[in-house]
Design a protein around this motif. Structure first.
Motif, short mmCIF file in Angstrom:
data_model
loop_
_atom_site.label_atom_id
_atom_site.label_comp_id
_atom_site.label_asym_id
_atom_site.label_seq_id
_atom_site.Cartn_x
_atom_site.Cartn_y
_atom_site.Cartn_z
N ILE A 75 0.52 -1.39 -0.21
CA ILE A 75 -0.02 -0.41 -0.02
C ILE A 75 1.04 0.99 0.36
O ILE A 75 1.88 1.25 0.86
CB ILE A 75 -1.03 -0.38 0.99
N GLY A 76 0.58 2.22 -0.87
CA GLY A 76 1.59 3.14 -1.69
C GLY A 76 0.96 4.34 -0.39
O GLY A 76 0.04 4.60 0.58
N ASN A 77 2.06 5.23 0.03
CA ASN A 77 1.95 6.70 0.22
C ASN A 77 0.58 7.56 -0.15
O ASN A 77 -0.11 7.31 -1.55
CB ASN A 77 3.18 7.61 -0.02
N GLU A 78 -0.39 8.39 0.89
CA GLU A 78 -0.93 9.27 0.18
C GLU A 78 -1.33 9.88 -0.99
O GLU A 78 -2.17 10.46 -2.10
CB GLU A 78 -2.07 9.69 1.29
N SER A 79 0.21 10.23 -1.26
CA SER A 79 0.00 11.66 -2.17
C SER A 79 0.74 10.93 -3.47
O SER A 79 0.13 10.66 -4.79
CB SER A 79 0.88 12.82 -2.07
N LYS A 80 1.61 9.87 -3.28
CA LYS A 80 2.81 9.18 -4.27
C LYS A 80 2.60 8.18 -4.92
O LYS A 80 2.98 7.78 -5.64
CB LYS A 80 3.91 9.61 -3.60
N GLY A 81 1.82 7.19 -3.72
CA GLY A 81 1.64 5.89 -4.16
C GLY A 81 2.29 5.09 -4.08
O GLY A 81 3.60 5.57 -3.70
N VAL A 82 2.88 3.47 -4.52
CA VAL A 82 3.64 2.99 -4.16
C VAL A 82 5.24 3.56 -5.20
O VAL A 82 4.79 3.58 -6.06
CB VAL A 82 3.23 1.76 -4.90
N SER A 83 6.11 3.55 -4.69
CA SER A 83 7.57 4.30 -5.13
C SER A 83 7.49 3.08 -6.31
O SER A 83 7.63 1.80 -6.58
CB SER A 83 9.03 3.81 -3.77
N ARG A 84 8.39 3.88 -7.14
CA ARG A 84 8.68 2.88 -8.67
C ARG A 84 9.57 2.02 -8.13
O ARG A 84 9.50 1.37 -9.14
CB ARG A 84 9.50 4.10 -9.36
N ASP A 85 10.49 1.99 -7.39
CA ASP A 85 11.77 1.02 -7.34
C ASP A 85 10.61 -0.57 -6.73
O ASP A 85 10.97 -1.08 -7.41
CB ASP A 85 12.36 1.25 -5.80
N ILE A 86 9.81 0.44 -5.75
CA ILE A 86 8.69 -1.09 -5.82
C ILE A 86 8.27 -1.26 -6.56
O ILE A 86 8.07 -3.11 -6.99
CB ILE A 86 7.85 -0.82 -4.20
N GLN A 87 7.61 -1.15 -7.41
CA GLN A 87 6.60 -1.10 -8.38
C GLN A 87 7.68 -1.72 -9.41
O GLN A 87 6.99 -3.39 -9.77
CB GLN A 87 5.88 -0.07 -9.29
N LEU A 88 8.62 -1.64 -9.86
CA LEU A 88 9.42 -2.43 -10.92
C LEU A 88 9.78 -3.62 -10.54
O LEU A 88 10.16 -4.37 -10.98
CB LEU A 88 10.40 -1.58 -10.73
N MET A 89 9.95 -3.95 -9.32
CA MET A 89 10.68 -5.04 -8.45
C MET A 89 9.10 -5.92 -8.27
O MET A 89 9.11 -7.16 -7.68
CB MET A 89 11.57 -5.18 -7.45
N SER A 90 8.07 -5.70 -8.31
CA SER A 90 6.61 -5.97 -8.11
C SER A 90 5.91 -7.16 -9.18
O SER A 90 6.59 -7.19 -10.04
CB SER A 90 5.65 -5.31 -7.93
N ASP A 91 6.19 -8.90 -8.97
CA ASP A 91 5.74 -9.81 -9.56
C ASP A 91 4.09 -8.92 -10.22
O ASP A 91 3.86 -9.53 -11.85
CB ASP A 91 4.86 -10.45 -8.67
N ILE A 92 2.95 -8.58 -9.40
CA ILE A 92 2.05 -7.56 -9.83
C ILE A 92 1.68 -6.11 -9.48
O ILE A 92 1.92 -6.13 -8.60
CB ILE A 92 0.54 -8.89 -9.46
N LEU A 93 0.96 -5.47 -10.82
CA LEU A 93 0.23 -4.57 -9.89
C LEU A 93 -1.25 -4.60 -10.41
O LEU A 93 -1.70 -5.00 -10.84
CB LEU A 93 0.99 -3.72 -11.33
#
Length: 265
Positions: free
Chosen positions: A216-234
């Motif tokens: 679950i990401g930050n209220e204004s920025k959402g999930v950080s780009r680095d975490i999105q890139l290493m995620s299995d599924i968005l």
């Protein structure tokens, strides 16, 4: 039991310090305030160091019941109303608060048995959202909540109140290096699911079998780009209405419900 009538008493100073994170860390303790939440702590055998009360407690029948329940089991401190107002964090105090032990676990202590369902909070900063997420995680039997640096302190009095007692049942783990924690979990076969509006699939179409972490990401920025890139599924919550987004607490609650439903099926 002993009494305090002066706001200059050392114990008053110590309790006031627990309103700030620095004081909570230093004393390995935090404040819980109110009849209901203290009863919740007792029901869950949560370790309490001392309980402070004033005559206002007897304005409520449940208050007298609570005092009778604890009077022979805990260190009780009777204080005057002006002292209690000095240490209270609520607008309408019920006349009782307790000092509870702060349980600090690091992410390496997470058990990965039986395909766990974990939550990772990526700089969730609003105390209300934090409290809602912990309360919902308790409702859906989430195996643990990982709290990254930059998040609101879950032992903040506002967060504790918002959890409505779930803080005593939900395992919390602290990650000083959040990305490294997620990489380690992924290396152990845990899938990473991140909430994202871009390049994501609707939450009801994803496969949630096996061990997983919902980010679950930050209220204004959402999930950080680095975490999105290493995620299995968005994944995303389809919103046919006109609202562009949901707050972190609401979004997390919807996702936890959907994941729990799929896993139970």
């Amino acid at each position: 039991m002993y009494q305090i009538t002066s706001t200059k008493n050392p114990l008053v100073k110590e309790i006031k310090s627990l309103h700030k994170k620095k004081g909570r860390v230093k004393n390995s303790a935090f404040i819980i305030e109110g009849i209901k939440i203290i009863n919740e702590a007792l029901e869950n055998n949560y370790p309490l160091e001392k309980i402070i009360y004033t005559d206002k407690l007897f304005d409520n029948n449940d208050g007298e019941k609570l005092l009778n329940r604890i009077k022979d089991k805990y260190e009780l401190v009777y204080v005057s109303d002006n002292v209690f107002n000095e240490i209270s964090d609520t607008e309408t105090p019920q006349g009782i608060l307790a000092v509870a032990q702060l349980k600090y676990k690091v992410a390496d202590e997470i058990s990965l048995n039986n395909n766990p369902f974990l939550l990772y909070l990526d700089e969730v900063q609003d105390p209300g959202n934090m409290g809602t997420i912990i309360r919902t995680a308790d409702a859906f039997n989430v195996d643990g909540v990982i709290i990254s640096e930059g998040c609101a302190d879950p032992y903040n009095p506002k967060v504790v109140r918002a959890t409505m007692g779930s803080i005593f049942r939900t395992p919390l783990f602290f990650a000083s290096k959040g990305l490294d924690t997620l990489i380690k979990l992924k290396d152990k076969g845990i899938k990473i699911y991140s909430s994202s509006l871009e390049g994501s699939i609707p939450i009801y179409k994803a496969d949630y079998s096996g061990g997983l972490v919902l980010v679950i990401g930050n209220e204004s920025k959402g999930v950080s780009r680095d975490i999105q890139l290493m995620s299995d599924i968005l994944i995303k919550i389809p919103m046919p209405g006109k609202a562009e987004s949901l707050n972190a607490g609401v979004a997390a609650s919807i996702m936890m419900y959907e994941i729990t439903k799929h896993r139970s099926e």
